[in-house]
Design a protein around this motif. Structure first.
Motif, PDB file in Angstrom:
ATOM      1  N   ALA A   1       1.692  -4.137  -7.790  1.00 50.39           N
ATOM      2  CA  ALA A   1       0.537  -4.523  -7.834  1.00 50.39           C
ATOM      3  C   ALA A   1      -0.373  -3.138  -7.252  1.00 50.39           C
ATOM      4  O   ALA A   1      -1.400  -3.105  -7.664  1.00 50.39           O
ATOM      5  N   ALA A   2       0.608  -2.220  -6.918  1.00 53.18           N
ATOM      6  CA  ALA A   2      -0.087  -0.574  -5.525  1.00 53.18           C
ATOM      7  C   ALA A   2      -0.477   0.071  -6.807  1.00 53.18           C
ATOM      8  O   ALA A   2      -1.196   0.709  -7.604  1.00 53.18           O
ATOM      9  N   HIS A   3       0.423  -0.127  -8.213  1.00 56.84           N
ATOM     10  CA  HIS A   3       0.025   1.127  -9.502  1.00 56.84           C
ATOM     11  C   HIS A   3      -0.593   0.171 -10.471  1.00 56.84           C
ATOM     12  O   HIS A   3      -1.541   1.143 -11.121  1.00 56.84           O
TER      13      HIS A   3
ATOM     14  N   PRO B   1       2.464   6.999  -6.801  1.00 63.62           N
ATOM     15  CA  PRO B   1       3.790   7.123  -6.166  1.00 63.62           C
ATOM     16  C   PRO B   1       4.519   7.135  -5.044  1.00 63.62           C
ATOM     17  O   PRO B   1       4.620   6.526  -3.967  1.00 63.62           O
ATOM     18  N   SER B   2       3.901   8.247  -4.555  1.00 63.44           N
ATOM     19  CA  SER B   2       3.885   8.956  -2.458  1.00 63.44           C
ATOM     20  C   SER B   2       3.190   7.832  -2.338  1.00 63.44           C
ATOM     21  O   SER B   2       3.306   7.523  -0.653  1.00 63.44           O
ATOM     22  N   ARG B   3       1.300   7.146  -2.239  1.00 64.06           N
ATOM     23  CA  ARG B   3       0.898   6.716  -1.768  1.00 64.06           C
ATOM     24  C   ARG B   3       1.083   5.297  -2.010  1.00 64.06           C
ATOM     25  O   ARG B   3       1.713   5.012  -0.935  1.00 64.06           O
ATOM     26  N   THR B   4       1.784   4.472  -2.719  1.00 61.92           N
ATOM     27  CA  THR B   4       2.136   3.252  -2.775  1.00 61.92           C
ATOM     28  C   THR B   4       3.671   3.880  -1.646  1.00 61.92           C
ATOM     29  O   THR B   4       4.278   2.779  -0.635  1.00 61.92           O
ATOM     30  N   PHE B   5       4.016   4.141  -1.675  1.00 64.06           N
ATOM     31  CA  PHE B   5       5.408   4.713  -1.067  1.00 64.06           C
ATOM     32  C   PHE B   5       4.886   4.895   0.490  1.00 64.06           C
ATOM     33  O   PHE B   5       5.616   3.799   1.243  1.00 64.06           O
TER      34      PHE B   5
ATOM     35  N   PRO C   1       6.173   1.469   5.640  1.00 62.19           N
ATOM     36  CA  PRO C   1       5.976   0.515   6.746  1.00 62.19           C
ATOM     37  C   PRO C   1       7.214  -0.953   6.079  1.00 62.19           C
ATOM     38  O   PRO C   1       7.325  -1.123   7.203  1.00 62.19           O
ATOM     39  N   LEU C   2       7.272  -1.429   5.372  1.00 62.59           N
ATOM     40  CA  LEU C   2       8.119  -2.367   5.002  1.00 62.59           C
ATOM     41  C   LEU C   2       9.795  -2.365   5.695  1.00 62.59           C
ATOM     42  O   LEU C   2      10.497  -2.985   5.846  1.00 62.59           O
TER      43      LEU C   2
END
Length: 283
Positions: free
Chosen positions: A180-182, A188-192, A198-199
């Motif tokens: 969903a983020a993509h 990819p770095s922001r998604t990570f 955090p999870l």
């Protein structure tokens, strides 16, 4: 845990027998530690309880061994080395182990089981074999008797703990969140950093603490690789037992026990937080 009112007589008897067995096992495991702590306050330079200690005479107790520890150049140098090596090894093991766990969590990773077996092999292979192998390998690279060599060796020992804890955390991870983020244009770095990290933070922190404890308490590998300048706390204790038996070792052991209790308490708090994030009730 309370006995239910409908329990039979046999179940009640077994409940109390089980509690007694657990108490005996706990006493067997914790007994040596309970002996070390009061002995570290012995005013006499012996590893036994003096008559004054047994009679609870204040003159039988002293902080002289703690004072000797904090005023000794050798002990201070060893604790400095232990902290430097443990912190550096923990950072490297956490970064590398987390990246490895993220890669292994992908369904498209080939030879996942083989790679996992290789990564956790330092936990399975006898430590003396790993230490000998590291010594011959590092000696070819000129890394023996160096801080870098000890840090890299402890990093290899700590990575399996990070991989296992992070992989366990990722077992319930919903990969639809990253998709969903993509789809929303996140890199990819922001998604990570905004979604994945955090999870999986509880698993990362737990693995980092295990890696730190492993490095801080390790003896065998340091005996093979480290030189006199890289003497750590466990090696200093080992040398003290072989060369000069001093109750200062008991004072150091007591302090290490306190540190271990703090770390284990932190792990328990992280476990409970992880359960709350997963919607489970802490036991």
């Amino acid at each position: 845990m309370a006995i239910p009112s409908y329990a039979t007589r046999g179940e009640r008897i077994w409940h109390w027998v089980f509690c007694v067995l657990c108490a005996l096992i706990f006493l067997f495991l914790i007994g040596p530690i309970l002996v070390i702590i009061p002995l570290s306050f012995n005013a006499e330079p012996y590893f036994t309880f003096s008559e004054k200690m047994l009679s609870l005479d204040p003159e039988g107790y002293s902080l002289r061994w703690y004072q000797e520890f904090f005023t000794s150049d050798e002990w201070m140098r060893s604790i400095k080395n232990s902290i430097i090596v443990a912190v550096c090894a923990t950072v490297l093991a956490t970064v590398l182990g987390t990246l490895a766990a993220l890669g292994l969590s992908s369904r498209f990773m080939p030879f996942r089981n083989t790679i996992m077996a290789i990564l956790i092999s330092p936990m399975i292979v006898p430590l003396i074999i790993s230490a000998a192998a590291m010594f011959f390998f590092f000696s070819k690279l000129g890394l023996t008797q160096t801080y870098l060599g000890v840090i890299l060796a402890h990093t290899a020992l700590g990575i399996p703990f990070v991989v296992i804890t992070v992989t366990a955390t990722l077992s319930g991870f919903d990969h639809s969140l990253t998709r969903a983020a993509h789809s929303l244009g996140a890199s990819p770095s922001r998604t990570f950093f905004r979604i994945i990290l955090p999870l999986v933070t509880p698993g990362v922190v737990s693995g980092a603490l295990f890696a730190f404890i492993t490095s801080f308490d390790e003896v065998v590998v340091v005996l093979f690789i480290a030189g006199p300048a890289q003497t750590t706390i466990p090696i200093q204790m080992w040398s003290g037992i072989r060369e000069e038996i001093s109750p200062t070792i008991l004072a150091v052991a007591t302090l290490l026990v306190m540190v271990s209790i703090l770390l284990l308490t932190t792990l328990e708090l992280i476990r409970r937080r992880n359960e709350r994030l997963r919607g489970l009730t802490p036991s």
